[in-house]
Design a protein around this motif. Structure first.
Motif, PDB file in Angstrom:
ATOM      1  N   LEU A 134       0.829  -1.206   0.000  1.00  0.00           N
ATOM      2  CA  LEU A 134       0.000   0.000   0.000  1.00  0.00           C
ATOM      3  C   LEU A 134       0.866   1.259   0.000  1.00  0.00           C
ATOM      4  CD1 LEU A 134      -2.829  -1.020   2.469  1.00  0.00           C
ATOM      5  CD2 LEU A 134      -2.943  -0.843  -0.007  1.00  0.00           C
ATOM      6  N   LEU A 135       1.978   1.217   0.692  1.00  0.00           N
ATOM      7  CA  LEU A 135       2.895   2.354   0.707  1.00  0.00           C
ATOM      8  C   LEU A 135       3.459   2.598  -0.689  1.00  0.00           C
ATOM      9  CD1 LEU A 135       4.489   4.540   2.178  1.00  0.00           C
ATOM     10  CD2 LEU A 135       6.163   2.793   2.795  1.00  0.00           C
ATOM     11  N   ALA A 136       3.939   1.550  -1.339  1.00  0.00           N
ATOM     12  CA  ALA A 136       4.509   1.691  -2.678  1.00  0.00           C
ATOM     13  C   ALA A 136       3.451   2.137  -3.680  1.00  0.00           C
ATOM     14  CB  ALA A 136       5.136   0.372  -3.122  1.00  0.00           C
ATOM     15  N   LEU A 137       2.269   1.543  -3.599  1.00  0.00           N
ATOM     16  CA  LEU A 137       1.199   1.899  -4.524  1.00  0.00           C
ATOM     17  C   LEU A 137       0.772   3.353  -4.345  1.00  0.00           C
ATOM     18  CD1 LEU A 137      -0.763   0.866  -6.699  1.00  0.00           C
ATOM     19  CD2 LEU A 137      -2.350   0.333  -4.835  1.00  0.00           C
ATOM     20  N   SER A 138       0.670   3.809  -3.117  1.00  0.00           N
ATOM     21  CA  SER A 138       0.258   5.191  -2.884  1.00  0.00           C
ATOM     22  C   SER A 138       1.325   6.181  -3.371  1.00  0.00           C
ATOM     23  CB  SER A 138      -0.064   5.432  -1.414  1.00  0.00           C
ATOM     24  OG  SER A 138       1.091   5.308  -0.628  1.00  0.00           O
ATOM     25  N   LEU A 139       2.594   5.817  -3.276  1.00  0.00           N
ATOM     26  CA  LEU A 139       3.656   6.676  -3.809  1.00  0.00           C
ATOM     27  C   LEU A 139       3.544   6.805  -5.328  1.00  0.00           C
ATOM     28  CD1 LEU A 139       6.756   5.539  -1.748  1.00  0.00           C
ATOM     29  CD2 LEU A 139       5.646   7.762  -1.684  1.00  0.00           C
ATOM     30  N   ILE A 140       3.308   5.690  -5.986  1.00  0.00           N
ATOM     31  CA  ILE A 140       3.196   5.709  -7.447  1.00  0.00           C
ATOM     32  C   ILE A 140       1.957   6.490  -7.884  1.00  0.00           C
ATOM     33  CG2 ILE A 140       2.816   4.250  -9.481  1.00  0.00           C
ATOM     34  CD1 ILE A 140       4.567   2.128  -8.013  1.00  0.00           C
TER      35      ILE A 140
END
Length: 60
Positions: free
Chosen positions: A15-21
């Motif tokens: 979720l952290l990586a997806l929200s950054l992208i």
């Protein structure tokens, strides 16, 4: 004495990586990629901390 079966902890890294992208892409669409990145970081950290807190409560 038998140990109880271990349970795999939940992880919020996806979720952290997806929200950054997503934040960067949405910000770039508005001409503010850096602000989108920071906003995505904030949202992702909030989600990851929330998942961590829920997991902590479940393991007790």
């Amino acid at each position: 004495m038998a140990n109880p079966p271990s349970r795999a902890p939940m992880a919020g890294g996806f979720l952290l990586a997806l929200s950054l992208i997503v934040g960067t892409v949405l910000g770039a669409g508005q001409g503010q990629a850096s602000i989108g990145f920071v906003a995505g970081l904030g949202v992702g950290l909030a989600l990851a901390i929330g998942i961590w807190a829920i997991d902590r409560l479940r393991t007790r």
